[in-house]
Design an enzyme around this catalytic site. Sequence first.
Site, PDB file in Angstrom:
ATOM      1  N   ASN A  74     -82.226  13.176  45.479  1.00 39.23           N
ATOM      2  CA  ASN A  74     -80.684  13.929  45.390  1.00 39.23           C
ATOM      3  C   ASN A  74     -79.732  12.888  44.911  1.00 39.23           C
ATOM      4  O   ASN A  74     -79.337  11.882  45.373  1.00 39.23           O
ATOM      5  CB  ASN A  74     -80.336  14.317  46.497  1.00 39.23           C
TER       6      ASN A  74
ATOM      7  N   LYS B 168     -76.756  13.398  43.922  1.00 38.82           N
ATOM      8  CA  LYS B 168     -75.276  13.698  44.310  1.00 38.82           C
ATOM      9  C   LYS B 168     -74.482  13.684  43.248  1.00 38.82           C
ATOM     10  O   LYS B 168     -74.838  13.863  42.267  1.00 38.82           O
ATOM     11  CB  LYS B 168     -74.942  12.716  45.517  1.00 38.82           C
TER      12      LYS B 168
ATOM     13  N   HIS C  96     -76.654  21.178  52.113  1.00 38.04           N
ATOM     14  CA  HIS C  96     -76.654  19.809  52.343  1.00 38.04           C
ATOM     15  C   HIS C  96     -75.497  19.595  53.237  1.00 38.04           C
ATOM     16  O   HIS C  96     -74.332  20.118  53.114  1.00 38.04           O
ATOM     17  CB  HIS C  96     -76.329  19.075  50.959  1.00 38.04           C
TER      18      HIS C  96
ATOM     19  N   GLU D  62     -73.198  17.350  53.308  1.00 40.57           N
ATOM     20  CA  GLU D  62     -71.827  16.846  52.624  1.00 40.57           C
ATOM     21  C   GLU D  62     -71.203  18.204  52.326  1.00 40.57           C
ATOM     22  O   GLU D  62     -69.873  18.456  52.423  1.00 40.57           O
ATOM     23  CB  GLU D  62     -72.313  16.069  51.441  1.00 40.57           C
TER      24      GLU D  62
ATOM     25  N   GLU E  96     -82.075  16.402  57.750  1.00 43.67           N
ATOM     26  CA  GLU E  96     -81.123  15.400  57.657  1.00 43.67           C
ATOM     27  C   GLU E  96     -80.079  15.013  58.757  1.00 43.67           C
ATOM     28  O   GLU E  96     -79.057  15.822  58.711  1.00 43.67           O
ATOM     29  CB  GLU E  96     -80.466  15.422  55.996  1.00 43.67           C
TER      30      GLU E  96
ATOM     31  N   GLY F  55     -76.878   7.783  53.989  1.00 43.94           N
ATOM     32  CA  GLY F  55     -76.112   6.952  53.190  1.00 43.94           C
ATOM     33  C   GLY F  55     -75.533   5.804  54.091  1.00 43.94           C
ATOM     34  O   GLY F  55     -74.596   5.055  53.946  1.00 43.94           O
TER      35      GLY F  55
ATOM     36  N   SER G  71     -81.436   7.648  54.564  1.00 44.05           N
ATOM     37  CA  SER G  71     -81.606   6.240  54.464  1.00 44.05           C
ATOM     38  C   SER G  71     -82.988   5.909  54.183  1.00 44.05           C
ATOM     39  O   SER G  71     -83.691   4.876  54.794  1.00 44.05           O
ATOM     40  CB  SER G  71     -80.799   5.621  55.749  1.00 44.05           C
TER      41      SER G  71
HETATM   42  O1  G3H Z   1     -79.904  14.373  50.007  1.00 46.16           O
HETATM   43  C1  G3H Z   1     -80.276  13.063  50.586  1.00 46.16           C
HETATM   44  C2  G3H Z   1     -79.564  12.712  51.498  1.00 46.16           C
HETATM   45  O2  G3H Z   1     -78.252  12.897  51.961  1.00 46.16           O
HETATM   46  C3  G3H Z   1     -80.030  11.248  52.142  1.00 46.16           C
HETATM   47  O3  G3H Z   1     -79.186  10.354  51.691  1.00 46.16           O
HETATM   48  P1  G3H Z   1     -79.488   8.861  51.647  1.00 46.16           P
HETATM   49  O4  G3H Z   1     -80.916   8.704  51.310  1.00 46.16           O
HETATM   50  O5  G3H Z   1     -78.444   8.236  50.735  1.00 46.16           O
HETATM   51  O6  G3H Z   1     -79.154   8.440  53.010  1.00 46.16           O
END
Ligand code: G3H
Length: 374
Positions: free
Chosen positions: A124, A126, A211, A213, A283, A289, A329
Amino acid sequence: MTAREGVSKPQTCVAQTGAGVIALAPVDQPWADRLGPVDTALPPPVLRHCRLHPRDPPPPSAIRPFFTPVPVRPFPTRPSRPPPIPSLFSKLLSLTPTTAVPHSPAPPPPSPATMARTFFVGGNWKCNGTKDSIATLCSTWKESGAGVAGGPVEVVIAPPSVYAVSAAASLPDGYQVSLQNTWTGKGGAFTGELSAEMAKDCGINWVILGHSERRHIPTIAESDETVATKVAYALGAGLKVIACIGEQLEEREAGNTNAVNERQLAAIAAKVTDWTNVVIAYEPVWAIGTGKVATPDQAQEVHAALRAWLSANVSPSVASSVRILYGGSVSAKNCNELAGKEDVDGFLVGGASLKPEFTAIVDSHKHAKVPVSA
Ligand SMILES: O=C[C@H](O)COP(=O)(O)O
């Protein structure tokens, strides 16, 4: 045979949950629609097995006295999983319990060994990337020998939507493309939105929905209901869906991890009838993140609970076949150990999917315990 063929009132059906509880009610009630074959071992009037589902509305008060909790043999589950959690069903059963009746247990679910789950790694991106950075990343991946066409792992990358089509042409062989969001319904006067039909029209077959977010950024604040509506619409339009769920730190610290995840999953389950094209991404918000990854045991515990919930509230078959990803993460350093957990079927990767190390995460399928199907 449909639910009502050959059935004359009043009759009774038997519903069995993964917790090993059955309930009786007249079959002419809407929530009793999912009737199985006639079970001749059950006492007259003709009884049939059916499975209650959280999307079933509560029974009318007139039939509540018919509810009868009866202890039965639980569905077989894998040894490492906790018992199913029939929270919604328990509420139904608590209405008016009466007496037990004899019965035959429901047939066992398909063996997990026969329900292989292909390992899945999602990236992803983002709201990150430029034309140049995407071209460089894709070249680096290709030079490292990445490519999964026909392989034992499915890889799906979700670029920002304006880059999705061009990125599809640059990615390694076999890498698929996803959108990061679609609208709740058909296109029209919805400025700024993208419809599932538009994704299909551009050859994009996946979408990430729910998601964290999009759930928790205050100016977006998608509700469980909105996410579920989007999931159902996207599936109906022919997209495959990565449906995200996950608890926030304060919810975990309050001991509500399973309750929050089950609530989010129940909202989706209430609108989804065919799970073939659904991948669930667990998640935990506190791990996204932050560099604070869930331990393999923490991830396994939640994944097992989710599978148990699906078994009890959707079906053992769906529970055995649906893929449950971990996200938060994930990196080249921690992916192999996570991949080795029985109920971890892959990852949804954020930050590391923008780096060369992503291909090492794809390769973690070699450490997966679950039998794979290419
Ligand atoms: O969609 C992916 C997740 O939000 C994980 O993000 P991350 O790997 O940066 O923690």
